[in-house]
Design a protein around this motif. Structure first.
Motif, PDB file in Angstrom:
ATOM      1  N   PHE A 248       0.403  -1.370  -0.172  1.00 26.00           N
ATOM      2  CA  PHE A 248      -0.070   0.219  -0.339  1.00 26.00           C
ATOM      3  C   PHE A 248       0.821   1.503   0.285  1.00 26.00           C
ATOM      4  O   PHE A 248       2.382   1.885  -0.104  1.00 26.00           O
ATOM      5  CB  PHE A 248      -1.050  -0.016   1.092  1.00 26.00           C
ATOM      6  CG  PHE A 248      -0.782  -0.213   2.718  1.00 26.00           C
ATOM      7  CD1 PHE A 248       0.371   1.028   2.714  1.00 26.00           C
ATOM      8  CD2 PHE A 248      -0.356  -0.923   3.349  1.00 26.00           C
ATOM      9  CE1 PHE A 248       1.111   0.575   4.195  1.00 26.00           C
ATOM     10  CE2 PHE A 248       0.383  -1.749   3.956  1.00 26.00           C
ATOM     11  CZ  PHE A 248       0.618  -0.459   5.223  1.00 26.00           C
ATOM     12  N   ALA A 249       0.317   2.429  -0.266  1.00 24.00           N
ATOM     13  CA  ALA A 249       1.001   3.844   0.260  1.00 24.00           C
ATOM     14  C   ALA A 249       0.955   4.096   1.178  1.00 24.00           C
ATOM     15  O   ALA A 249       0.028   4.308   1.760  1.00 24.00           O
ATOM     16  CB  ALA A 249       0.227   4.587  -0.848  1.00 24.00           C
ATOM     17  N   GLU A 250       2.628   4.894   1.183  1.00 25.83           N
ATOM     18  CA  GLU A 250       2.975   5.615   2.510  1.00 25.83           C
ATOM     19  C   GLU A 250       3.791   6.169   2.600  1.00 25.83           C
ATOM     20  O   GLU A 250       4.432   6.395   1.366  1.00 25.83           O
ATOM     21  CB  GLU A 250       2.983   3.931   3.772  1.00 25.83           C
ATOM     22  CG  GLU A 250       4.384   3.082   3.098  1.00 25.83           C
ATOM     23  CD  GLU A 250       5.052   2.118   3.484  1.00 25.83           C
ATOM     24  OE1 GLU A 250       4.838   2.082   5.264  1.00 25.83           O
ATOM     25  OE2 GLU A 250       4.965   0.840   3.039  1.00 25.83           O
ATOM     26  N   ASN A 251       4.111   7.122   2.851  1.00 22.40           N
ATOM     27  CA  ASN A 251       5.061   8.102   2.967  1.00 22.40           C
ATOM     28  C   ASN A 251       5.047   8.682   5.397  1.00 22.40           C
ATOM     29  O   ASN A 251       4.848   9.144   5.478  1.00 22.40           O
ATOM     30  CB  ASN A 251       4.219   9.665   2.434  1.00 22.40           C
ATOM     31  CG  ASN A 251       6.001  10.991   3.114  1.00 22.40           C
ATOM     32  OD1 ASN A 251       6.785  10.236   2.896  1.00 22.40           O
ATOM     33  ND2 ASN A 251       4.851  12.227   2.998  1.00 22.40           N
ATOM     34  N   PRO A 252       6.748   7.365   5.344  1.00 24.05           N
ATOM     35  CA  PRO A 252       5.838   6.862   7.020  1.00 24.05           C
ATOM     36  C   PRO A 252       6.547   8.725   7.743  1.00 24.05           C
ATOM     37  O   PRO A 252       7.365   9.176   7.311  1.00 24.05           O
ATOM     38  CB  PRO A 252       8.160   6.257   7.328  1.00 24.05           C
ATOM     39  CG  PRO A 252       7.530   5.644   5.712  1.00 24.05           C
ATOM     40  CD  PRO A 252       7.312   6.809   4.413  1.00 24.05           C
ATOM     41  N   PRO A 253       5.523   8.499   8.403  1.00 23.72           N
ATOM     42  CA  PRO A 253       4.951   7.591   9.136  1.00 23.72           C
ATOM     43  C   PRO A 253       3.616   7.519   8.588  1.00 23.72           C
ATOM     44  O   PRO A 253       3.081   6.630   9.423  1.00 23.72           O
ATOM     45  CB  PRO A 253       5.539   7.929  10.316  1.00 23.72           C
ATOM     46  CG  PRO A 253       5.166   9.798  10.181  1.00 23.72           C
ATOM     47  CD  PRO A 253       5.677   9.824   9.401  1.00 23.72           C
ATOM     48  N   LYS A 254       3.221   7.681   7.451  1.00 21.75           N
ATOM     49  CA  LYS A 254       2.181   8.207   7.633  1.00 21.75           C
ATOM     50  C   LYS A 254       1.686   6.732   6.153  1.00 21.75           C
ATOM     51  O   LYS A 254       2.617   6.355   5.147  1.00 21.75           O
ATOM     52  CB  LYS A 254       1.958   9.494   5.991  1.00 21.75           C
ATOM     53  CG  LYS A 254       2.111  10.870   7.098  1.00 21.75           C
ATOM     54  CD  LYS A 254       1.590  11.533   5.779  1.00 21.75           C
ATOM     55  CE  LYS A 254       1.499  13.493   6.590  1.00 21.75           C
ATOM     56  NZ  LYS A 254       1.137  14.051   5.934  1.00 21.75           N
ATOM     57  N   ARG A 255       0.782   6.410   6.950  1.00 23.06           N
ATOM     58  CA  ARG A 255       0.005   4.618   6.329  1.00 23.06           C
ATOM     59  C   ARG A 255      -1.033   5.180   5.093  1.00 23.06           C
ATOM     60  O   ARG A 255      -2.192   5.683   5.795  1.00 23.06           O
ATOM     61  CB  ARG A 255       0.265   3.890   6.899  1.00 23.06           C
ATOM     62  CG  ARG A 255       1.583   3.724   7.498  1.00 23.06           C
ATOM     63  CD  ARG A 255       1.471   2.814   8.811  1.00 23.06           C
ATOM     64  NE  ARG A 255       0.521   1.711   8.688  1.00 23.06           N
ATOM     65  CZ  ARG A 255       1.765   0.572   8.735  1.00 23.06           C
ATOM     66  NH1 ARG A 255       2.397   0.551   8.397  1.00 23.06           N
ATOM     67  NH2 ARG A 255       0.411  -0.388   8.388  1.00 23.06           N
ATOM     68  N   TYR A 256      -1.072   4.581   4.474  1.00 17.21           N
ATOM     69  CA  TYR A 256      -2.776   5.225   3.169  1.00 17.21           C
ATOM     70  C   TYR A 256      -2.481   3.472   2.886  1.00 17.21           C
ATOM     71  O   TYR A 256      -2.566   2.995   1.902  1.00 17.21           O
ATOM     72  CB  TYR A 256      -2.337   6.238   2.366  1.00 17.21           C
ATOM     73  CG  TYR A 256      -1.868   7.754   2.557  1.00 17.21           C
ATOM     74  CD1 TYR A 256      -2.374   8.248   2.769  1.00 17.21           C
ATOM     75  CD2 TYR A 256       0.019   7.402   2.071  1.00 17.21           C
ATOM     76  CE1 TYR A 256      -1.548   9.670   3.190  1.00 17.21           C
ATOM     77  CE2 TYR A 256       0.457   8.726   2.693  1.00 17.21           C
ATOM     78  CZ  TYR A 256      -0.194   9.971   3.259  1.00 17.21           C
ATOM     79  OH  TYR A 256      -0.065  10.982   3.348  1.00 17.21           O
ATOM     80  N   GLU A 257      -3.742   3.022   3.974  1.00 16.36           N
ATOM     81  CA  GLU A 257      -3.530   1.469   3.936  1.00 16.36           C
ATOM     82  C   GLU A 257      -5.185   1.505   2.880  1.00 16.36           C
ATOM     83  O   GLU A 257      -4.869   0.143   2.068  1.00 16.36           O
ATOM     84  CB  GLU A 257      -3.634   0.853   4.658  1.00 16.36           C
ATOM     85  CG  GLU A 257      -2.284   0.276   5.752  1.00 16.36           C
ATOM     86  CD  GLU A 257      -2.482  -0.055   7.182  1.00 16.36           C
ATOM     87  OE1 GLU A 257      -2.781  -1.197   7.271  1.00 16.36           O
ATOM     88  OE2 GLU A 257      -3.215   0.822   7.919  1.00 16.36           O
ATOM     89  N   ASP A 258      -5.476   2.287   2.459  1.00 15.86           N
ATOM     90  CA  ASP A 258      -7.073   2.625   1.811  1.00 15.86           C
ATOM     91  C   ASP A 258      -6.468   2.154   0.230  1.00 15.86           C
ATOM     92  O   ASP A 258      -7.423   3.220  -0.616  1.00 15.86           O
ATOM     93  CB  ASP A 258      -7.565   3.101   1.916  1.00 15.86           C
ATOM     94  CG  ASP A 258      -7.666   5.032   2.031  1.00 15.86           C
ATOM     95  OD1 ASP A 258      -6.192   5.143   2.435  1.00 15.86           O
ATOM     96  OD2 ASP A 258      -8.351   5.598   2.459  1.00 15.86           O
ATOM     97  N   ILE A 259      -4.878   2.877   0.192  1.00 14.06           N
ATOM     98  CA  ILE A 259      -4.435   3.305  -1.619  1.00 14.06           C
ATOM     99  C   ILE A 259      -3.931   2.239  -1.948  1.00 14.06           C
ATOM    100  O   ILE A 259      -2.698   2.018  -1.039  1.00 14.06           O
ATOM    101  CB  ILE A 259      -4.103   4.756  -1.703  1.00 14.06           C
ATOM    102  CG1 ILE A 259      -5.465   5.109  -1.035  1.00 14.06           C
ATOM    103  CG2 ILE A 259      -3.870   4.742  -2.922  1.00 14.06           C
ATOM    104  CD1 ILE A 259      -5.129   6.944  -1.340  1.00 14.06           C
TER     105      ILE A 259
END
Length: 671
Positions: A347-358
């Motif tokens: 899935f998409a992520e920009n640590p520490p952000k996690r975009y588990e719906d994308i």
């Protein structure tokens, strides 16, 4: 000058070496990366081409600018004129949307050199009988290049010059008729052609001047709390049109995935009934070529686009090439995604952000050709439904060469398409996206707030090579961005940023309902996200809420439509405003814009301080209009409809943020 067609050989840019070609052509402008990428203009805009052109000795040079629609057989030409320091220039008008091309040719003009020398010798009282014979030989040669009546007339004029009757011969040699005929049949035997033909991307007018309004159709149900439809959202079209917007931008309108769906305020777990983020695209109902079923049918969408058009609004769609885990592509084309050792898709992520719906698409897939065709097909699908403007989400996270190919290929069939790059990223990457075909670009405007930063940024955008291919689109807010300036300083700051965006750039937009209502509450201190963001929930907006700035937005937008000077970006000149004792004012910023013919001149003055009144002495650059420093003229504030008579270049200005923190003056320089 009247345009004319001029025939050149098909391999115009390929010229074998010949040491007799004495003219040098260098530093042609605009030229982007050696002609690899096109400069950009909109239909009807003037294109000024310049070059360094010189030769050895004192012989005179003739230079021509050649231009045409790409692929046309004949060329149009315009004579180039010398300006300063061996710089030459000429202009043409950009035609219909599509690709044009241009180049330069120059040669030693022996006839012009001869006529100049002849006049000098006559003025010096010297015998010119031999000179007339030399000139006659040049005319004889031109007669050989001419045909029909022109050839016969050149023969006659050459005969007069060889007659031995000096006065009559000189009269013929210096006649405008001979000058015209010799210009028509020049000796280009040893002409130098620039070594490449340069491309020009001509875009529709809306690419150069546009006013964007963003809204989520799902929030416009006639019954608050329910999911809106395109049919219900149509009631907003007259209001948005009356406010002076011409582009209605819709975030993604596709089916929204349920796996890992985000809840309100970006919660990791959605509550029952939460609609999810519309950027998590795709379910069993379809993907990027499908509509969210609660919004309506394809026919409803077509009708919405047609209805918008009747109100002067072009619908812009968001294209976000990313997928919900439920998107059909995940099962149908698993190699288009990266799979992790546990058997799940990355899935998409920009640590520490996690975009588990994308799920991001893998542009290194071995099936890249099939992927490219599918993605291009998404644009073509919506073009078929009447859409011509696309805002592309995070294009810098997809392959640059994909965009080069896709945009170019789409424009071959649909040259009226417009692509806005939503990329708040590194400067060189934004530049590359613009060079690669995007018509407009998001910018750093949102984060340029001081006078110094704003002026420095505008100078960069309008005076460097960026001005030839990167069209800025200024947004004071988006659903993702609520800048600290708007959070902390209330309604006056919303007005300040409105005027700046709308008058600094010819293209600007806003996330409409939130901006109209001066929404300024962040999800938490230090974050640029909105509290109760519309990205994750259906909103019920009270558009008549006290404190809204709809009237001010409407006035500013209508001023933009009525004043041609505000329909360009690169025509900006910042002016000095003194705070006293020779100090430049930090809080008052002024700038002049002028139409190409100087018939329309606009001076904007903005108080950048949302809390206090400021005044100072503004210097209007009268010398730029060839007027004396003590010239009297009039300014009309198009916002307040008040008029002032100004006496000379220095004049007093004062602005209070409690009312309208800006002047937009129409400058009337002549009685």
């Amino acid at each position: 000058m009247t345009q004319s067609f001029y025939s050149l050989d098909p391999q115009f840019h390929q010229q074998p070496f010949d040491g007799r070609r004495r003219v040098i052509i260098e530093r042609v402008s605009p030229e982007i990366d050696g002609g690899r990428y096109p400069a950009k203009r909109v239909s009807g805009e003037r294109v000024t081409v310049s070059a360094d052109i010189y030769g050895d000795g004192a012989d005179r040079i003739t230079a021509l600018l050649f231009y045409r629609p790409a692929g046309a057989v004949g060329w149009c030409r315009e004579p180039m004129r010398q300006t300063v320091n061996d710089r030459w220039e000429a202009s043409f008008t950009a035609g219909e949307p599509g690709v044009m091309e241009y180049t330069v040719e120059a040669w030693i003009d022996h006839f012009v050199t001869w006529t100049s020398g002849l006049r000098k010798k006559i003025d010096a009282g010297q015998d010119v009988s031999l000179e007339l014979l030399i000139g006659a030989a040049l005319v004889d040669a031109a007669a050989g290049r001419a045909d029909g009546k022109d050839a016969m007339r050149l023969d006659e004029l050459a005969g007069v010059m060889k007659s031995g009757q000096t006065a009559v011969a000189v009269e013929a040699a210096e006649s405008s008729e001979l000058e015209r005929l010799m210009h028509r049949y020049p000796d280009r035997t040893h002409a130098t052609r620039y070594d490449r033909v340069l491309p020009l991307q001509v875009d529709p007018v809306v690419a150069g001047f546009s006013t964007w309004y963003e809204l989520f159709p799902r929030s416009w149900s006639e019954e608050p709390g329910h999911h809106g439809t395109f049919r219900e959202c149509r009631r907003m079209l007259p209001l948005i049109s009356r406010m002076g917007f011409d582009v209605l931008y819709l975030p993604p309108v596709h089916p929204i995935g349920t796996t890992k769906r985000k809840g309100r305020n970006n919660a990791l777990v959605a509550a029952p009934g939460d609609p999810g983020s519309c950027w998590a695209i795709g379910t069993g109902d379809g993907g990027h070529s499908a509509l969210h079923p609660e919004l309506g049918t394809i026919d409803d969408f077509r009708e919405f686009v047609r209805d918008a058009d009747t109100h002067g609004l072009a619908v812009a769609m968001d294209i976000a090439f990313q997928c919900s885990p439920d998107h059909p592509w995940v099962k149908e084309h698993p190699k288009w995604f990266k799979w992790r050792p546990d058997g799940t898709v990355q899935f998409a992520e920009n640590p520490p952000k996690r975009y588990e719906d994308i799920l991001p698409i893998d542009f290194e897939t071995e099936e890249w050709q099939e992927l490219w065709m599918e993605l291009k097909g998404v644009f073509l699908f919506w073009i078929d439904k009447g859409v011509r403007i696309f805002r592309v989400d995070n294009p810098h996270t997809k392959g640059f060469r994909f965009w080069d190919w896709a945009i170019s290929d789409i424009r071959r069939e649909h040259p009226d398409t417009v692509f806005l790059a939503e990329a708040f990223t590194r400067p060189k990457i934004m530049s590359r996206l613009a060079r690669g075909g995007f018509s407009q670009s998001y910018t750093y405007f949102t984060w340029r707030n001081s006078k110094h930063d704003l002026q420095e940024y505008l100078v960069e955008l309008t005076t460097t090579e960026l001005k030839e291919f990167m069209r800025p689109n200024f947004w004071p807010n988006t659903p993702d961005i609520l800048h600290e300036e708007l959070q902390l300083h209330g309604r006056p700051m919303f007005l300040i940023r409105l005027v700046l965006a709308a008058t600094l750039s010819s293209n600007y937009g806003m996330y409409g309902p939130a901006y109209e209502l001066c929404e300024n509450v962040p999800v938490m201190e230090g974050k640029e996200e909105y509290l109760d963001s519309e990205k994750y929930e259906i909103k019920a907006w009270d558009m008549d809420r006290p404190g809204n700035i709809r009237a001010e937005i409407t006035r500013v937008n209508h001023i933009r439509r009525e004043q041609p000077a505000l329909q360009q970006t690169n025509n900006i000149t910042f002016v000095r405003i003194d705070a006293g004792e020779g100090r430049e004012h930090d809080m008052l910023m002024g700038y002049v814009k002028r139409s190409d013919d100087d018939a329309n001149v606009i001076l904007t003055v903005v108080n950048l301080d949302p809390h206090a009144a400021h005044s100072g002495w503004l210097r209007f650059p009268l010398e730029a209009f060839d007027l004396p420093h003590d010239h009297r003229f009039r300014v009309e504030d198009l916002l307040s409809e008040r008029t002032w008579e100004w006496d000379g270049e220095w004049n007093f200005v004062s602005l209070h943020p409690g009312s309208m923190p800006a002047h937009i003056f129409k400058v009337i320089l002549q009685p």
